[in-house]
Design a protein around this motif. Sequence first.
Motif, PDB file in Angstrom:
ATOM      1  N   GLN A 349      78.570   8.936  -5.304  1.00  0.00           N
ATOM      2  CA  GLN A 349      78.732  10.376  -5.114  1.00  0.00           C
ATOM      3  C   GLN A 349      77.758  11.174  -5.983  1.00  0.00           C
ATOM      4  O   GLN A 349      77.238  12.209  -5.551  1.00  0.00           O
ATOM      5  CB  GLN A 349      80.169  10.795  -5.453  1.00  0.00           C
ATOM      6  N   ASP A 350      77.515  10.700  -7.211  1.00  0.00           N
ATOM      7  CA  ASP A 350      76.596  11.412  -8.101  1.00  0.00           C
ATOM      8  C   ASP A 350      75.205  11.521  -7.480  1.00  0.00           C
ATOM      9  O   ASP A 350      74.585  12.595  -7.499  1.00  0.00           O
ATOM     10  CB  ASP A 350      76.491  10.675  -9.441  1.00  0.00           C
ATOM     11  N   SER A 351      74.693  10.404  -6.950  1.00  0.00           N
ATOM     12  CA  SER A 351      73.337  10.434  -6.413  1.00  0.00           C
ATOM     13  C   SER A 351      73.262  11.203  -5.101  1.00  0.00           C
ATOM     14  O   SER A 351      72.209  11.763  -4.771  1.00  0.00           O
ATOM     15  CB  SER A 351      72.803   9.008  -6.242  1.00  0.00           C
ATOM     16  N   VAL A 352      74.360  11.243  -4.340  1.00  0.00           N
ATOM     17  CA  VAL A 352      74.398  12.119  -3.159  1.00  0.00           C
ATOM     18  C   VAL A 352      74.199  13.570  -3.596  1.00  0.00           C
ATOM     19  O   VAL A 352      73.441  14.335  -2.976  1.00  0.00           O
ATOM     20  CB  VAL A 352      75.729  11.955  -2.398  1.00  0.00           C
ATOM     21  N   THR A 353      74.845  13.942  -4.690  1.00  0.00           N
ATOM     22  CA  THR A 353      74.723  15.312  -5.203  1.00  0.00           C
ATOM     23  C   THR A 353      73.323  15.581  -5.735  1.00  0.00           C
ATOM     24  O   THR A 353      72.759  16.662  -5.519  1.00  0.00           O
ATOM     25  CB  THR A 353      75.766  15.542  -6.309  1.00  0.00           C
ATOM     26  N   TYR A 354      72.755  14.615  -6.454  1.00  0.00           N
ATOM     27  CA  TYR A 354      71.379  14.788  -6.943  1.00  0.00           C
ATOM     28  C   TYR A 354      70.413  15.021  -5.776  1.00  0.00           C
ATOM     29  O   TYR A 354      69.526  15.883  -5.855  1.00  0.00           O
ATOM     30  CB  TYR A 354      70.939  13.549  -7.724  1.00  0.00           C
ATOM     31  N   LEU A 355      70.566  14.262  -4.723  1.00  0.00           N
ATOM     32  CA  LEU A 355      69.658  14.401  -3.583  1.00  0.00           C
ATOM     33  C   LEU A 355      69.854  15.744  -2.887  1.00  0.00           C
ATOM     34  O   LEU A 355      68.881  16.378  -2.462  1.00  0.00           O
ATOM     35  CB  LEU A 355      69.885  13.259  -2.590  1.00  0.00           C
ATOM     36  N   PHE A 356      71.104  16.198  -2.798  1.00  0.00           N
ATOM     37  CA  PHE A 356      71.369  17.512  -2.207  1.00  0.00           C
ATOM     38  C   PHE A 356      70.665  18.610  -3.002  1.00  0.00           C
ATOM     39  O   PHE A 356      70.001  19.490  -2.431  1.00  0.00           O
ATOM     40  CB  PHE A 356      72.879  17.761  -2.181  1.00  0.00           C
ATOM     41  N   GLN A 357      70.786  18.575  -4.329  1.00  0.00           N
ATOM     42  CA  GLN A 357      70.141  19.592  -5.160  1.00  0.00           C
ATOM     43  C   GLN A 357      68.627  19.465  -5.095  1.00  0.00           C
ATOM     44  O   GLN A 357      67.898  20.473  -5.131  1.00  0.00           O
ATOM     45  CB  GLN A 357      70.630  19.470  -6.601  1.00  0.00           C
TER      46      GLN A 357
END
Length: 811
Positions: A349-357
């Motif tokens: 989930q963390d890296s999904v958020t990083y990619l979104f930002q």
Amino acid sequence: MRQRAYEGRDRLWGGLSCLLLLGAIAARTDVWPLGLLGGAGILGLALANRQINRGTRAGLLGLNLTLLVLYVWAASERSLLTVQITPSEVVASLGSVRLDAPRGREIDNVTIALASADERSLTTPWSSRSLSWLEPAANWLTENLRAGLADAEVRDAEGAMIARQTGRLWQASRAQQAPTIDSKLEGWSSPEAGEHGEVLVTAVPSGSAWTLSVWLLRASSTVRVLLSEGPRGAEHVVVVAPDRRTLVIESGQSERLETAAGGLFAYKRDAASWCQALTREWGRSWLYALLLLASSQLLARSYPGKVTGPRRWLPSIPCLTVCASLSALTLGVTSVIARWILEGIPHVQDSVTYLFQAQLFAAGRLAAPAPALPEFFEQEFVLVHGGQWFGKYSPGQPLLLSLGVLIGAPWIISPLTASGAIAMTYLAARRLYGPRVALLAATLLLTSPFVLLMSGTMMSHPAGLLWTSALLLAVVFCRQEGGPLAWCVAGFATAMLLITRQLTAVAIATILLAPLMYEVAVQPRTRIRFSALTMIGAAPPTFFLLYFNWRLLGSPFASPYELWWSFDRVGFGPSVGMHGGHDLAGGLANTWANSTALLRHLFGWPPYLTLAPALVPFVTLRRNEWDWLLGSVVVSVVAVHVAYWADGIMYGPRYYYEAAGVLAILTARGMALMARPLTECPGAAPEYAQGHVRPGNAFGPAAALFALGVATNLLGYLPATLWAHRGYNGVSRARLELVEQSQIGRALVFVTQRPPEWQPYGSVFPANGPLLDGPVIFARDLGDAENGRLRELHTDRPAYVLRDMQLTPVP
């Protein structure tokens, strides 16, 4: 003659010390052999090192005997488990924790089962299947002090003894082996193999109340107490798994047990017990460090001629050539892992958020307008706040990832940062300890399963390692040359680490910058301009972080973390963390979990050999100021995360990842010290320091150990670990490929998932883009009635439902 006499004496004591330390390591159960053999081995090691003077030898002896006392204390841990049967309930108590569950019919027997082997994965399946003859040696190397049971008693309501076991039952090292028992049983049957481990069984007379008590020795392995009721075999099962912080009472038929009380995180082990567990883990590595030293003393050779250290084994290669080669090799290996093992997508989930930002930054935005119906696009850690849509994490990692988004390959960023980190680690180690140590350290990083696997992800840790390596290299330049550029780079690297991994930045920068701040304090007139350059270098990233927070949250000092979880913060207290509060014991439990993972996963070596070479500079008192500084970085990273409530284990002990470069340097440094004469250490005895006696040189054994460790990893642990991470965390490209192969064009796809799953929607969420302008818009499936609301906003797109890998049109 004098040379031979000294050489023979040192080897004799080295061999005796080696045997004694082997005996201490082999002591798996009783504490007294551990103490006696360990103490004698330490004394023998001090006598073997006649190269150092008496004062230094006394310090070596005192330090290691003190560590031995701590290790023996850790090996003496005991905790009492009681199971009380009353007319109406079953009550289980361990430490300060008490659970109770309703009782059924009369209980006619009780079984105590101790898990028969360490539940952690200590050897890879490769070694067991392909080279089964290695398994006994691998188990011996990877086994710590065994758990056990002692003094199991059953007493009736009046306190009269029903059955008693006066001795101890020790955990076996393999699942099929019988336990070790050192006493006769009174009222208990002999141990036998059970479904869950080794068992002791006794018949309990009918009665409405009685109590079972048993001492858990070095409580770690799972213990089960099975209470059988009546002829139908109904049961209550009390399960204790201290390492997993589990205490639970299960009830029901033997094939269908359900939790009646307790569960995961129900067991609150106290801080002292966790300190003992941690000391046992790190203490085993310390014993192996002493054994390595004793072995090198025994196997050392004396070379004729001038004292020059080991013979030349590394040709003179230009530094830039080595750096370029290391970077290219790292980039190639980690790119393969990122693209083919991890499929070039986020798995957490963390890296999904990083990619979104990162997609937002690539589009020139800090945030996107919130979707009209945000419930359809809810993704963990992606916030909707004040009409804006953005990620909760610090902007450092998304800034780097945005460069990859712009070229259509965000997965390449972590391999690039890893290649830069390894090159800078090599440069720093070369300046500190020379080219040989530097190459050993770089090789360790380049073959580390932990480093390689994490470097294929989109997590923030590879970027954190890059900035940590840059900061270390800058500090080395500042101390050795003092150029203004190095001070500026130190400030920039510190600030970039701060906006990437804030808690880690505090731990690392506090230690690495301390020598520079000391220089400024003692030489303010000459160093003040350098401190100003440090602040100039730190200014751009720091101002960007403050601006980012101000624009999105209204305050430059606000934190977006608590907008998703109000309890997600650093510190202690009942309102911190999701497990009923966070305290020192919980922090030490996380430290234990991360430490055991680090020992196994850092280099892919047998766990207790992993950090043994890194401890050599300290246990022999042959450490310089840089050893202390690097060692303090590791301790600081470990200590600061005690104050955080989550253990964070993902792809390995990721909270410790930024210390991997420092650990590699210390490991290479320890191996070099094992190989070099001890005349280089402060306090050498006069006959050695003046060159009258040629000390032994253990370069060959040290090199063989290093080669064997790397080969074991490359042939066994590394390939098994990489293959196991295909489809990691239940995430793959399968759903994206299904939609792509269906060629549905512009469409609206509702993705079905069952709580608490996040993977079905999380695996396709990045394909939306933050402006929801992708060819296919993926939304969460909220049911036909609710889905209609979103379809009304996208009447130009046909709708589909993606459920269990089936793509179905919606009429």
